[in-house]
Design an enzyme around this catalytic site. Structure first.
Site, PDB file in Angstrom:
ATOM      1  N   ASP A 133      40.871  45.813  33.075  1.00  0.00           N
ATOM      2  CA  ASP A 133      39.778  45.402  32.229  1.00  0.00           C
ATOM      3  C   ASP A 133      38.506  45.912  32.894  1.00  0.00           C
ATOM      4  OD1 ASP A 133      38.374  43.899  30.338  1.00  0.00           O
ATOM      5  OD2 ASP A 133      38.125  42.286  31.786  1.00  0.00           O
ATOM      6  N   ASP A 390      34.252  47.130  25.492  1.00  0.00           N
ATOM      7  CA  ASP A 390      32.896  47.675  25.427  1.00  0.00           C
ATOM      8  C   ASP A 390      32.805  48.969  24.647  1.00  0.00           C
ATOM      9  OD1 ASP A 390      30.995  46.090  26.401  1.00  0.00           O
ATOM     10  OD2 ASP A 390      31.269  46.670  28.496  1.00  0.00           O
ATOM     11  N   ARG A 479      36.740  49.373  23.036  1.00  0.00           N
ATOM     12  CA  ARG A 479      36.757  48.569  21.818  1.00  0.00           C
ATOM     13  C   ARG A 479      38.163  48.135  21.457  1.00  0.00           C
ATOM     14  NH1 ARG A 479      31.761  46.950  21.394  1.00  0.00           N
ATOM     15  NH2 ARG A 479      30.232  48.506  20.861  1.00  0.00           N
ATOM     16  N   LYS A 485      45.623  45.760  23.939  1.00  0.00           N
ATOM     17  CA  LYS A 485      45.826  45.866  25.391  1.00  0.00           C
ATOM     18  C   LYS A 485      47.297  45.623  25.719  1.00  0.00           C
ATOM     19  CE  LYS A 485      41.257  44.440  27.017  1.00  0.00           C
ATOM     20  NZ  LYS A 485      40.499  43.540  27.878  1.00  0.00           N
ATOM     21  N   ASP A 504      40.169  39.544  33.984  1.00  0.00           N
ATOM     22  CA  ASP A 504      39.588  38.284  34.423  1.00  0.00           C
ATOM     23  C   ASP A 504      39.412  37.281  33.290  1.00  0.00           C
ATOM     24  OD1 ASP A 504      37.524  39.663  33.140  1.00  0.00           O
ATOM     25  OD2 ASP A 504      36.044  38.432  34.194  1.00  0.00           O
ATOM     26  N   ASP A 508      42.337  39.053  28.406  1.00  0.00           N
ATOM     27  CA  ASP A 508      43.275  39.873  29.168  1.00  0.00           C
ATOM     28  C   ASP A 508      44.608  39.174  29.375  1.00  0.00           C
ATOM     29  OD1 ASP A 508      41.196  41.748  29.596  1.00  0.00           O
ATOM     30  OD2 ASP A 508      40.421  40.441  31.170  1.00  0.00           O
TER      31      ASP A 508
END
Lengths: 857, 348
Positions: A133, A390, A479, A485, A504, A508
């Site tokens: 991440d 991001d 994004r 993920k 974190d 995630d």
């Protein structure tokens, strides 16, 4: 965030041990069958003549089974049961070592590292892909408001801090309506709860660090959000108190990527919609006629600096419009089916026609040691993927600044994007083609993909994307949603790569659970990730130590321990098998049951347990030469061929022990108990020396365990020999008085160990592995040379000529550029009509590096 | 092992430099940090070559010494199982051994090759006799041997736990098949005194076989195995039985019969009067009579010497080969040449 049910994790090593156990089991069955048949044949031909055995002439048919079952009983020790216990013990200790490691304690918050899952430490040493991440993992997640752009005017560009920008202060104090509105949104368009401390300071409790940063910054600019009671928000602006009544909160979701607030301005009764969100979630919904070019530029500029951007917008709602929408919103909120989707859809209906006010830029600094850590781990042959929510540009900037991707001449960044499915497909094919060509070059090729394109890639072009994933050592996915993920982890896992996911935040968690190893950073976004993870660490930089030191040692130690366990079980079992050939293939056990039990449980498991303290190389050397991790990643220390070595060793030792004991104790000395003790002593001595030979560093505990165990063996047997009731009464005393016993032991040890020492020395000196070379350098104080490239073998440099292709001058230092492959004659010839030639590409990809082949296709 | 060349590294020295934590020392702390001082041996050419050389220097003399010890033992081995059958019965050995009416007397003449010093041990040797057969080794009851019939659990004695509803003492196959050839020795005109006492282990006589346990119902069944036991002698005094019941691990074994406690001179002829009772014919076993002196190493056994010499020379050769390799092809350790990651590593 939905957590799902985590599956129990099994390490690659456990899988290998299981496989080897299976092989041993098959071997055992074969041995039992062969010996069983031989035993029955011998019984019918020979034993029937031996009157003293008194076999009945005719027995029931099942007597045929007795001998095979006897052998099954004898050979059941071939599979070491103790391995499970020993492994659990040492694995617990590996985990404890991680917990105890003071060099992995975050001194700022004094959080120690913690291994929640005690069973998978070896996997750490075999990691091939790290999916990380960005926010809070690579960066500190300490958000600081740095710059902003309000209605096209940039603040904070000169000194890098908008809060100190005189122009902004001036704009605020002069009451520029845009600036004030901007500040209002900053202050209240959030879910922050202000609390007043006793000293009068206002503390903010925010779910997201960005909101906290914005509220703080607004407060700094005299727009103080100081109270929230029920639905009433109170803001103090230059000594005047403004009140707002919150009507609806349109919450942030990772799909919507924006949040809005519908509120009533208590001063004038107007209903306002305040929105903030990612640029692509706000700018398209700007009021028709508003120029958003300014803002797009601002966003790009900020992203280049690695800043996180948020767009702020608002609009006024008519009373009737609000009432009508409010009903729909309530209805959507109360639906049971697909509520999230329905709510999002309803929100969409009101979040349009926005007046965009400006862009905020928040800085999130890199954590200490992140670039070094990534560089070291990349040298260790670990591939990095960055998965972030991001913006692409922000992600790329962060990636550049932390050695994730190399800047221009050394590295190349390929971008996969597109608005439609078709565009994504073409982009993907093109990148894949470039990737195939450039794998032969010593160049860092990375690809970047955004969540939108990733969605297509994952759903429709999974195969192509998988191949891409295998080919590229680095990837940036921007994004992406939490489930994407997790899907990316799944793709890499499906290719049999060992993946480590580190993150974190709550978003995630799914990735962490999905990966082979989940590492959580116990940071500012709460402990959600750390709780779901197998390991939690305080800072990203501890990952280096976690993998290179703890992971590697754990792998090495387990590799030795497990193979040794097989060795010692096979050793005693082979002796039993050999003995059966001189005992009429009847299945007599040479050793008594006490000795057999003590052999597995005590004599042989104690010395090997202290191998948890063994270090083949010092920690410093490993950190300096991270390439050495390749031995663990490729499973060089535990695989069928090393296992064959141990198998051969146990066979050889069994032959040595057996031959020497039956020849030394022949004729008048061939008493059963004595021969059995001689053979057992031989096994114990040999195994002590084997452990000693395979130990790289002797601490006091190792000496104690290895030689103390030997003394313990004699002590225990003397005790048994002193008990008149035991079968071995006086045996050990008799043996220890005989010179022939000691000579036999001496012969066994020398005959068993000298070839092993010779082979080990020969390899160590004339065919050294990299580990050996470093050991020599480390211990003899020789020059520790720096080691070359990461690749274990040179990649065949077949297509050197294509290197020219990638050199295209990027416009205005944009790191994202795509070589125009379709224009290149080389490329078109090479693609030869089949852009998705998996067969060919697979064989090519597996050629340079054997571990890089996808077993999925 | 060449631990001597190890460098003792104490990495623990730099650990307390962490601020914000109390400096921690002590073995437990070092253990937790995996930083216990360790000795790391290195396989340097010098140590390895020296180790092998040393092993050679130990094993070759050891081999010579043990060979000498073995050669100092004088041994007479006489196979008598065939010779003791009258010529006419050799084609049907089974008939000879099973027919009680045929006399089993037999005389053997042994020539003493070298002078033999007392005590001279008398062994009988059986070849191809599987005392280690699973059915056989288990077929005994140690409790019964020590305590007599008090314990009635003779199931471990299968298949010979009882005969005619009465338990057998001593039960089991081993006791049942006790060896029963007897030997009498004379040299010239005088009979040689054979000491048949103390041939069994003292511990067995005292702690394994009962002083008030007498044979009972032994060899009374339809199947007669080996010899009979005197029902009036307690088991602890039946030394032949005790010796026999120490089962041998190998199919070829010797058991002590007695001791001749006077010296024999070279070229003496010993006359052995034996009763060839024991049936080794049905399974093709061999019976031998062995007279042997003993050395500090035991009986005659060249194995120690040969094996030691073999290992010694092997170690010597290895050390010479390594020495040559090292001289011809010296390898500086940690050389950059060998650390390139591009070289394919061959060892796993």
């Amino acid at each position: 965030m939905s957590r799902g049910i985590p599956e129990p994790k099994l390490t690659a090593m456990d899988a290998m041990i299981d496989k080897l156990t299976g092989a041993i089991f098959v071997f055992q069955i074969v041995v039992v069958m062969v010996l069983g048949i031989a035993g029955n044949v011998w019984k019918d031909t020979e034993a029937k003549k031996q009157w003293y055995v008194l076999y009945p002439d005719k027995g029931p048919w099942y007597e045929l089974l007795i001998i095979p079952l006897r052998f099954e009983l004898l050979c059941s020790i071939m599979i070491p049961i103790s391995i499970k216990v020993s492994l659990d013990l040492v694995k617990g200790l590996y985990a404890k070592f991680i917990d105890w490691d003071h060099r992995m304690v975050d001194l700022e918050t004094s959080t120690p590292s913690n291994a929640t899952n005690t069973a998978i430490s070896e996997d750490l040493g075999q990691v091939e892909y790290i999916l990380t991440d960005k926010t809070g993992t690579l960066t500190e997640n300490k958000m600081i408001f740095r710059r902003c752009c309000i209605s096209g005017i940039f603040y904070g560009n000169e000194n890098g801090d908008a809060l100190k920008d005189v122009e902004l202060l001036h704009a605020v104090s002069s009451g520029s309506p845009d600036a004030v509105q901007f500040l209002t949104i900053m202050a209240i368009c959030n879910t922050v709860i202000p609390t007043q401390s006793k000293t009068g300071d206002i503390l903010y409790k925010a779910q997201s660090q960005d909101e906290d940063a914005l509220v703080q910054a607004a407060a700094h600019l005299h727009m103080v959000f100081f109270n929230k009671s029920g639905n009433i928000l109170e803001v103090k602006f230059n000594s005047s108190i403004l009140q707002y009544e919150v009507l609806e909160t349109l919450e942030f979701t990772s799909d919507r990527k924006r949040m809005s607030l519908v509120l009533r301005d208590c001063q004038n009764g107007k209903i306002l919609l305040l929105s903030k969100g990612a640029d692509e979630a706000i700018l398209p919904y700007a009021r028709t006629g508003q120029q958003t070019r300014n803002f797009i530029e601002a966003v790009e500029q900020y992203a280049h600096l690695g800043l996180r951007t948020l767009c702020l917008a608002w609009r006024e709602l008519r009373e009737d419009e609000y009432q009508e929408w409010s009903l729909m919103f309530k209805e959507a909120n109360s639906t049971l089916v697909d509520r999230e989707w329905r709510v999002a859809e309803v929100c969409q209906r009101i979040e349009h026609n926005l007046e965009v006010l400006g862009v905020t830029a928040i800085e999130d600094r890199l954590q200490d040691g992140v670039p070094e850590t990534i560089e070291t781990l990349r040298k260790a042959g670990i591939n990095f993927w960055m998965l972030t929510g991001d913006k692409q540009n922000t992600a790329i900037q962060i990636a550049l600044s932390c050695n994730f991707i190399s800047p221009e001449p050394k590295g190349q960044l390929l971008s996969i994007d597109g608005k439609t499915e078709d565009e994504v497909r073409r982009s993907l094919e093109r990148v894949l083609l470039t990737m195939r060509i450039t794998t032969s070059e010593p160049k860092d090729v990375a690809f970047v993909i955004d969540g939108w394109a990733l969605d297509f890639a994952l759903n429709h072009y999974r195969k192509a994307f998988t191949e891409l994933a295998i080919l590229s050592r680095t990837a940036i996915c921007c994004r992406v949603t939490p489930s994407q993920k997790a899907q990316l982890v799944q793709i890499l896992k499906s290719c049999d790569y060992r993946t480590l996911a580190i993150g974190d935040g709550g978003n995630d968690v799914r990735m962490i659970q999905q990966a082979d190893i989940g590492v959580g950073i116990s940071g500012r976004e709460g402990l959600q990730a750390a709780r779901a993870a197998d390991y939690s660490i305080g800072k990203f930089r501890f990952l280096k130590r976690l993998i290179l030191v703890h992971g590697r040692y754990s792998y090495n130690r387990t590799a030795f321990l497990s193979q040794y366990s097989f060795y010692k079980s096979l050793l005693i079992c082979f002796i039993q098998i050999f003995f059966s050939f001189i005992s009429g293939v009847s299945g007599t056990s040479l050793f008594n049951s006490v000795s057999l039990m003590a052999y597995n449980v005590f004599y042989t498991s104690v010395p090997v347990l202290v191998s948890v303290l063994d270090k083949d190389l010092s920690e410093e050397t490993v950190i300096q030469h991270p390439q050495i991790l390749f031995y663990c990643q490729a499973g060089r220390l535990l695989n069928p061929s090393t296992f064959a070595g141990w198998f051969g060793r146990s066979l050889f030792h069994a032959v040595v022990v057996f031959l020497i004991s039956i020849h030394a104790y022949a004729y008048d000395k061939s008493e059963m108990e004595e021969v059995s003790m001689v053979a057992l002593s031989g096994c114990i001595w040999l195994q002590a020396f084997v452990v000693a030979m395979e130990t790289n560093s002797f601490t006091i505990l190792q000496h104690l365990a290895i030689w103390g165990n030997l003394a313990g063996f004699y002590a225990i047997n003397w005790i048994f020999s002193a008990l008149p009731a035991s079968g071995m009464y006086t045996i050990m005393f008799r043996l220890c008085r005989q010179p022939s016993y000691w000579i036999s032991i001496f012969l066994m040890t020398a005959a068993g160990m000298s070839p092993i020492l010779a082979i080990k020395y020969f390899r160590y000196t004339y065919r050294p592995s990299k580990i050996n070379t470093l050991q020599q350098a480390e211990r003899l104080g020789g020059p520790i040379v720096s080691l070359g490239t990461i690749e274990p073998q040179p990649r065949p440099l077949i297509e050197k000529d294509v290197s020219t292709l990638s050199i295209t001058q990027p416009k205005n230092r944009n790191p994202v550029y795509e070589p125009l492959l379709s224009d290149s004659p080389n490329a078109t010839r090479r693609s030869s009509g089949t852009p998705f030639d998996f067969f060919q590409s697979q064989s090519r990809s597996s050629l340079p590096n054997y571990s890089r082949n996808c077993k999925d296709n | 092992m060449d631990l001597d060349s190890g460098t003792s590294s104490t990495v623990g020295a730099r650990v307390q430099a962490i601020p914000g934590r109390p400096a921690q020392h002590g073995a437990l702390y070092q253990f937790k940090q995996q930083n216990l001082p360790a000795c790391k041996p290195v396989l340097t050419p010098a140590t390895v070559i020296a180790t092998f050389l040393l092993m050679g220097f130990i094993f070759i003399p050891l081999g010579l010494i043990t060979l000498r010890a073995s050669n100092s033992v004088v041994e007479i081995v006489d196979r008598y199982d065939i010779e003791c059958i009258p010529e006419e019965l050799r084609s049907n050995k089974l008939l000879y051994i099973t027919d009680d009416s045929i006399s089993k007397n037999c005389s053997r003449f042994l020539k003493v090759p070298k002078s033999m010093r007392a005590p001279i041990y008398i062994y009988y040797q059986l070849d191809n006799y599987y005392q280690n057969h699973r059915r056989y080794v288990k077929s005994r009851n140690d409790k019964q041997l020590l305590h007599g019939l008090g314990d009635n659990s003779t199931s471990s004695c299968k298949p010979l736990e009882s005969s005619g509803d009465l338990p057998i003492v001593p039960c089991g196959l081993i006791a049942w098949s006790v060896f029963n050839d007897t030997f009498k020795f004379s040299s010239g005109s005088s009979e040689l005194k054979v000491n048949r006492k103390n041939i069994a282990w003292k511990s067995d006589r005292n702690h394994k076989f009962g002083k008030d346990v007498y044979p009972f119902n032994f060899q009374n069944g339809p199947l007669i195995g080996g010899g009979k036991l005197d029902p009036n002698t307690p088991l602890s005094d039946q030394e032949d039985l005790i010796v026999w019941m120490r089962t041998a691990a190998l199919p070829s074994f010797r058991k002590l019969y007695g001791r001749i406690e006077e010296d024999l001179d070279a070229d003496d002829v010993i006359v052995v009067q034996l009763m060839n009772n024991y049936n080794a014919y049905s399974f093709g076993g061999k019976k031998k009579l062995v007279l042997s002196t003993s050395s500090w190493l035991g009986g005659k056994n060249d194995f120690f010497g040969v094996a030691s010499l073999f290992i010694g020379t092997f170690c010597m050769m290895i050390s010479i080969v390594f020495l040559l390799l090292h001289v011809k092809n010296p390898r500086p350790y940690g050389d950059a040449m060998y650390t390139s990651w591009n070289k394919k590593s061959s060892s796993s």
